[in-house]
Design an enzyme around this catalytic site. Structure first.
Site, PDB file in Angstrom:
ATOM      1  N   ASP A  23     -13.457  -8.456 -29.200  1.00  0.00           N
ATOM      2  CA  ASP A  23     -14.059  -9.096 -30.257  1.00  0.00           C
ATOM      3  C   ASP A  23     -13.784  -8.567 -31.519  1.00  0.00           C
ATOM      4  O   ASP A  23     -13.679  -7.220 -31.845  1.00  0.00           O
ATOM      5  CB  ASP A  23     -15.679  -8.410 -30.070  1.00  0.00           C
ATOM      6  N   ASN A  25     -14.472  -9.480 -34.656  1.00  0.00           N
ATOM      7  CA  ASN A  25     -15.119  -9.220 -36.081  1.00  0.00           C
ATOM      8  C   ASN A  25     -16.434  -8.762 -35.710  1.00  0.00           C
ATOM      9  O   ASN A  25     -17.539  -8.679 -36.485  1.00  0.00           O
ATOM     10  CB  ASN A  25     -15.643 -10.974 -36.504  1.00  0.00           C
ATOM     11  N   ASP A  27     -19.177  -9.083 -33.851  1.00  0.00           N
ATOM     12  CA  ASP A  27     -20.491  -9.740 -33.551  1.00  0.00           C
ATOM     13  C   ASP A  27     -21.104  -9.600 -32.308  1.00  0.00           C
ATOM     14  O   ASP A  27     -21.794 -10.232 -31.681  1.00  0.00           O
ATOM     15  CB  ASP A  27     -20.544 -11.201 -34.229  1.00  0.00           C
ATOM     16  N   ASP A  31     -13.597 -13.210 -29.215  1.00  0.00           N
ATOM     17  CA  ASP A  31     -12.934 -14.517 -29.995  1.00  0.00           C
ATOM     18  C   ASP A  31     -11.469 -14.260 -29.709  1.00  0.00           C
ATOM     19  O   ASP A  31     -10.757 -13.706 -29.196  1.00  0.00           O
ATOM     20  CB  ASP A  31     -13.501 -14.044 -31.311  1.00  0.00           C
ATOM     21  N   ASP A 100      -9.107 -24.872 -20.764  1.00  0.00           N
ATOM     22  CA  ASP A 100      -9.798 -25.058 -19.655  1.00  0.00           C
ATOM     23  C   ASP A 100     -10.472 -26.155 -20.377  1.00  0.00           C
ATOM     24  O   ASP A 100     -11.079 -26.738 -21.237  1.00  0.00           O
ATOM     25  CB  ASP A 100     -11.017 -23.990 -19.493  1.00  0.00           C
ATOM     26  N   ASP A 202     -11.626 -28.473 -15.077  1.00  0.00           N
ATOM     27  CA  ASP A 202     -12.918 -27.889 -14.329  1.00  0.00           C
ATOM     28  C   ASP A 202     -13.798 -29.083 -13.481  1.00  0.00           C
ATOM     29  O   ASP A 202     -13.695 -30.291 -13.509  1.00  0.00           O
ATOM     30  CB  ASP A 202     -14.213 -27.788 -15.572  1.00  0.00           C
ATOM     31  N   GLU A 262      -9.696 -27.213 -10.654  1.00  0.00           N
ATOM     32  CA  GLU A 262     -10.636 -26.563 -10.052  1.00  0.00           C
ATOM     33  C   GLU A 262     -11.390 -27.489  -8.907  1.00  0.00           C
ATOM     34  O   GLU A 262     -12.197 -28.159  -9.324  1.00  0.00           O
ATOM     35  CB  GLU A 262     -11.865 -25.891 -10.967  1.00  0.00           C
ATOM     36  N   HIS A 322     -14.577 -16.140 -13.122  1.00  0.00           N
ATOM     37  CA  HIS A 322     -15.826 -16.098 -13.913  1.00  0.00           C
ATOM     38  C   HIS A 322     -17.262 -16.516 -12.753  1.00  0.00           C
ATOM     39  O   HIS A 322     -18.082 -16.558 -13.459  1.00  0.00           O
ATOM     40  CB  HIS A 322     -15.770 -16.660 -14.920  1.00  0.00           C
ATOM     41  N   ASP A 323     -17.023 -17.175 -11.539  1.00  0.00           N
ATOM     42  CA  ASP A 323     -17.979 -17.734 -10.924  1.00  0.00           C
ATOM     43  C   ASP A 323     -18.550 -16.842  -9.706  1.00  0.00           C
ATOM     44  O   ASP A 323     -19.657 -17.243  -9.073  1.00  0.00           O
ATOM     45  CB  ASP A 323     -17.714 -19.262 -10.645  1.00  0.00           C
TER      46      ASP A 323
HETATM   47  O1  TEU Z   1     -17.777 -24.506 -11.424  1.00  0.00           O
HETATM   48  C1  TEU Z   1     -17.916 -25.079 -10.475  1.00  0.00           C
HETATM   49  C2  TEU Z   1     -19.368 -24.647  -9.959  1.00  0.00           C
HETATM   50  O2  TEU Z   1     -20.386 -25.045  -9.991  1.00  0.00           O
HETATM   51  C3  TEU Z   1     -19.407 -23.310  -9.108  1.00  0.00           C
HETATM   52  O3  TEU Z   1     -18.324 -22.555  -9.189  1.00  0.00           O
HETATM   53  C4  TEU Z   1     -20.792 -22.644  -9.479  1.00  0.00           C
HETATM   54  O4  TEU Z   1     -20.263 -21.926 -10.699  1.00  0.00           O
HETATM   55  C5  TEU Z   1     -21.368 -21.602  -8.405  1.00  0.00           C
HETATM   56  O5  TEU Z   1     -21.688 -22.521  -7.389  1.00  0.00           O
HETATM   57  C6  TEU Z   1     -22.346 -20.974  -8.836  1.00  0.00           C
HETATM   58  O6  TEU Z   1     -23.646 -21.783  -9.256  1.00  0.00           O
HETATM   59  C7  TEU Z   1     -17.324 -24.830 -12.773  1.00  0.00           C
HETATM   60  C8  TEU Z   1     -16.961 -23.675 -13.535  1.00  0.00           C
HETATM   61  O7  TEU Z   1     -16.010 -22.822 -12.945  1.00  0.00           O
HETATM   62  C9  TEU Z   1     -18.403 -23.002 -13.947  1.00  0.00           C
HETATM   63  O8  TEU Z   1     -18.286 -21.896 -14.605  1.00  0.00           O
HETATM   64  C10 TEU Z   1     -19.402 -23.998 -14.615  1.00  0.00           C
HETATM   65  O9  TEU Z   1     -20.657 -23.489 -14.946  1.00  0.00           O
HETATM   66  C11 TEU Z   1     -19.381 -25.417 -13.786  1.00  0.00           C
HETATM   67  O10 TEU Z   1     -18.046 -25.884 -13.450  1.00  0.00           O
HETATM   68  C12 TEU Z   1     -19.691 -26.411 -14.746  1.00  0.00           C
HETATM   69  O11 TEU Z   1     -18.850 -26.955 -15.661  1.00  0.00           O
HETATM   70 CA    CA Z   2     -16.614 -12.003 -32.362  1.00  0.00          CA
END
Ligand code: TEU
Ligand code: CA
Length: 536
Positions: A23, A25, A27, A31, A100, A202, A262, A322-323
C-alpha cells in the site's frame, strides 16, 4: 538457440492480489505504485511474470472480479499512468505483466448493464442474458448461482430475469451476441497495445450457455445448490473453441504474448482441451491444489495431467491462489515449513509452468476471520459451513513493523498475527529460511534446461511416503526424490542400480561426493535432486 518467445514455458508466474500486496498511499488497500516499489524484490526472487488480479474500476463486491470499466484502473489502485509505469519498470527487470480479464460477467454497475436493464429495445439489452418468467410465473430454469441461491434476478422495469452465475451484482454477458465479442476483442487490444504481456481469463469456459437454457440435471448431495447439478448447459459449450481461436489470432499479432484460462470446474482433460496452438497457450489444472498430503495423490495427479497434455500442450502447476486456503494451512501441522519445502521442490522441478501466489515463498498461513469480519460474499452466505476466501488474502508480510510493512494504516483485512516472526525482511537475512530456500531452488531451475524443458518420467509407483521421478533432457537427467513423511525412508530403485549420482540440491546439507544410488536414504521431509549425468 533457445526460443525466447516461449518465456511462458520456462518462466515462473507470480500471482499478486493487488489489494493485499503493498500500500503506497496508506489507505489500507494495496495499489499499483505499491507493486512497482516491490519489483526489485520480485526480480531477486527470480520470477518471470506477475499476474495481477483485477485492478479495473469496480464496486468491489467480489473485490475486482466485478468490473465496471474494462479499460481503466480503479482510482483505489492508481491510474493508467501508474499502470504504464508498472509495465515499464517491470520490463526493465525482465518481468512480464499478465492482466486478469473477467469476461464471463461484468458488474451490474457497468454502463453496458445499466443500459441493458432499461428496456427490452435498448441497444444493449441483448448484451446480457434475459428471459421472461416461465409460463407458470417462475424462474426461467433451475440454474444456481455459485455464490448462493438461484442464478436469476428479476428486473421490474423490463419484467424479465437476468442470469448471474456468480453474485447478483455480476450479470453474465451474452457471448452469443457478436457485438459483445467485438467489444471484448477491443478490450484485449487496448491492453495489448499498452504493453501487457498476457491475460489470465477468469472462468472462461463458462462464457457460453446453451442457447435454449435447458434445466441442468439434478444430482447427488452437495453444500451448494450449484454443486447438486450436472453442468451440462451452463458451461463448456462447443462455441468456446472457435472463440478461443479468435482470441489467439489476436494475441499472435503481438510478439511473445500469452493467455492462460481459469478452467472452471477444471479437470486435466478440460484444461488440455482448451489449450493448443489455435486456442489458449494454457488452461489451469488445479489437481495439485486439490491433492491431500499423500505422495500417491500428487503422483496420480501429475501422471494424469502428463497423459492429457502429451507433447501438444504445455502443463502448469499451482499450489496456491486467491480462492483456496493457503497450502500450509491446508496441510496443517507444519511448524518448521518442512512440508512447504518438499512441496516447493515439487512445484519447481516438475515439467510445466509453476504458478506461485504472493506470500507462498515465506510460508504465509491463512488468517482466521470472525463472522463479523467476513468480506467475501460466498463466506457471508455460507458461514459457518464455508467461511469464504478472505483467509488466504491477508496483507503481505514484509517486515516486523506495524501492519507488517504493508501499510501504515489499518489494512482492509487483518495481518496474520505471526508476522513479527514470519516476514520477508527477516527471511532475507536468514539463509535457512523458506524464502532463501525458494530463491536457491528458483535459481537452480532458471539455469537448468533439464528442469525447465526435460521430459518427466515416474520412477516409483504407489510409494506411500516418497515421490520419485526423473527429468531428462538430451543426455542429461536429474532424479528427484521427495520424502513426504516425518520418518527417514530407504529407496531401492531398479532404475538407479549401479548408477552414480551427485546431489545438486537438497533440503538438507549437500553431500558433495557422488555415490552409487543402489540405495537412497532420505531424512524426514528431505527433498533431494541428483544429477545422474556424470559417471554413466
Ligand atoms: O473463480 C471461480 C470460482 O467461482 C471458484 O474458484 C470460487 O471462487 C470457489 O468456488 C469459492 O466460491 C473466479 C475467480 O478466481 C474468483 O475470485 C471470482 O470470485 C470468480 O471467478 C467470479 O469472477
Ligand atoms: Ca493504497
Amino acid at each position: 538457440m533457445e526460443d525466447k518467445t516461449l518465456w511462458w514455458k520456462d518462466g515462473i508466474i507470480y500471482q499478486i492480489y493487488p489489494r493485499s500486496f503493498s500500500d503506497s498511499n496508506n489507505d489500507g488497500i494495496g495499489d499499483l505504485p505499491g507493486i512497482t516499489a516491490r519489483l526489485d524484490y520480485l526480480r531477486d526472487l527470480g520470477v518471470d511474470a506477475i499476474w495481477l488480479s483485477p485492478v479495473y474500476p469496480s464496486p468491489q463486491t467480489d473485490f475486482g472480479y466485478d468490473v465496471s470499466n474494462y479499460v481503466d484502473i480503479d482510482p483505489m489502485f492508481g491510474s493508467l499512468k501508474d499502470f504504464d509505469r508498472l509495465v515499464r519498470e517491470a520490463h526493465k527487470r525482465d518481468i512480464r505483466i499478465i492482466m486478469d480479464l473477467v469476461l464471463n460477467h461484468t458488474s451490474d454497475e457497468h454502463p453496458w448493464f445499466i443500459q441493458s436493464k432499461q428496456s427490452r429495445d435498448n441497444p444493449y439489452h441483448d448484451w446480457y442474458i434475459w428471459r421472461d418468467p416461465n409460463p407458470r410465473g417462475g424462474l426461467p430454469n433451475n440454474w444456481y448461482s455459485i455464490f448462493g441461491g438461484k442464478a436469476w434476478k428479476y428486473n421490474e422495469v423490463t419484467g424479465q430475469y437476468y442470469l448471474h452465475l456468480f453474485h447478483e451484482k455480476q450479470p453474465d454477458l451474452n457471448w452469443h451476441n457478436p457485438q459483445v465479442q467485438k467489444a471484448i476483442l477491443d478490450v484485449l487490444k487496448f491492453w495489448l497495445e499498452r504493453g501487457t504481456d498476457g491475460f489470465r481469463l477468469d472462468v472462461f469456459n463458462a462464457y457460453f450457455k446453451h442457447p435454449d437454457l435447458p434445466d441442468n440435471p439434478v444430482k447427488r448431495m452437495g453444500l451448494r445448490g450449484y454443486e447438486r447439478q450436472d453442468h451440462l448447459y451452463d458451461g463448456d459449450q462447443p462455441e468456446m473453441i472457435p472463440l478461443l481461436t479468435k482470441f489467439r489470432k489476436l494475441l499472435d499479432r503481438y510478439p511473445k504474448r500469452y493467455a492462460i484460462g481459469e478452467t472452471f470446474y477444471s479437470t486435466p482433460a478440460k484444461a488440455a482441451l482448451y489449450s493448443g496452438d489455435d486456442r489458449l497457450h494454457a488452461a489451469f489444472n488445479f489437481s495439485l491444489l486439490e491433492s491431500k498430503w499423500d505422495p500417491r495423490q500428487y503422483l496420480s495427479a501429475i501422471i494424469q495431467w502428463e497423459k492429457e497434455v502429451g507433447d501438444r500442450v504445455w502443463p502448469n502447476y499451482v499450489l496456491n491462489n486467491h480462492d483456496q486456503p493457503r497450502s500450509v494451512t491446508r496441510w496443517k501441522d507444519d511448524p518448521q515449513d518442512r512440508r512447504a519445502r518438499v512441496a516447493a521442490t515439487l512445484l519447481l522441478t516438475l515439467r510445466g509452468t509453476p504458478y506461485m501466489y504472493y506470500g507462498e515463498e515465506i510460508g504465509m498461513r491463512d488468517i482466521k476471520v470472525k463472522r463479523s469480519e467476513i468480506m467475501d460474499p460466498p463466506g457471508k452466505r455460507y458461514w459457518p459451513l464455508y467461511k469464504g476466501r478472505d483467509g488466504c488474502r491477508s496483507p503481505m508480510q514484509w517486515d516486523a513493523s506495524i501492519y507488517s510493512g504493508f501499510s501504515k494504516s489499518r489494512p482492509w483485512l487483518r495481518v496474520h498475527p505471526e508476522y513479527p516472526r514470519r516476514n520477508v525482511s527477516s527471511q532475507l537475512q536468514d539463509e535457512h529460511s523458506l524464502l532463501s530456500f525458494y530463491k536457491r531452488l528458483i535459481g537452480l531451475r532458471r539455469q537448468s534446461i533439464v528442469l525447465r524443458r526435460g521430459n518427466f518420467s515416474v520412477v516409483e509407483h504407489n510409494n506411500p511416503t516418497c515421490l520419485v521421478y526423473l527429468r531428462s533432457h538430451a543426455k542429461k537427467s536429474n532424479l528427484i526424490a521427495l520424502n513426504f513423511s516425518d520418518k527417514s525412508q530407504k529407496l531401492e530403485l531398479e532404475l538407479t542400480k549401479g548408477t552414480l549420482g551427485s546431489e545438486i540440491f537438497s533440503t538438507h546439507p549437500l553431500q558433495k561426493t557422488p555415490k552409487t544410488l543402489d540405495t537412497i536414504r532420505l531424512e524426514p521431509y528431505q527433498a533431494v535432486l541428483f544429477d545422474l549425468t556424470e559417471g554413466k
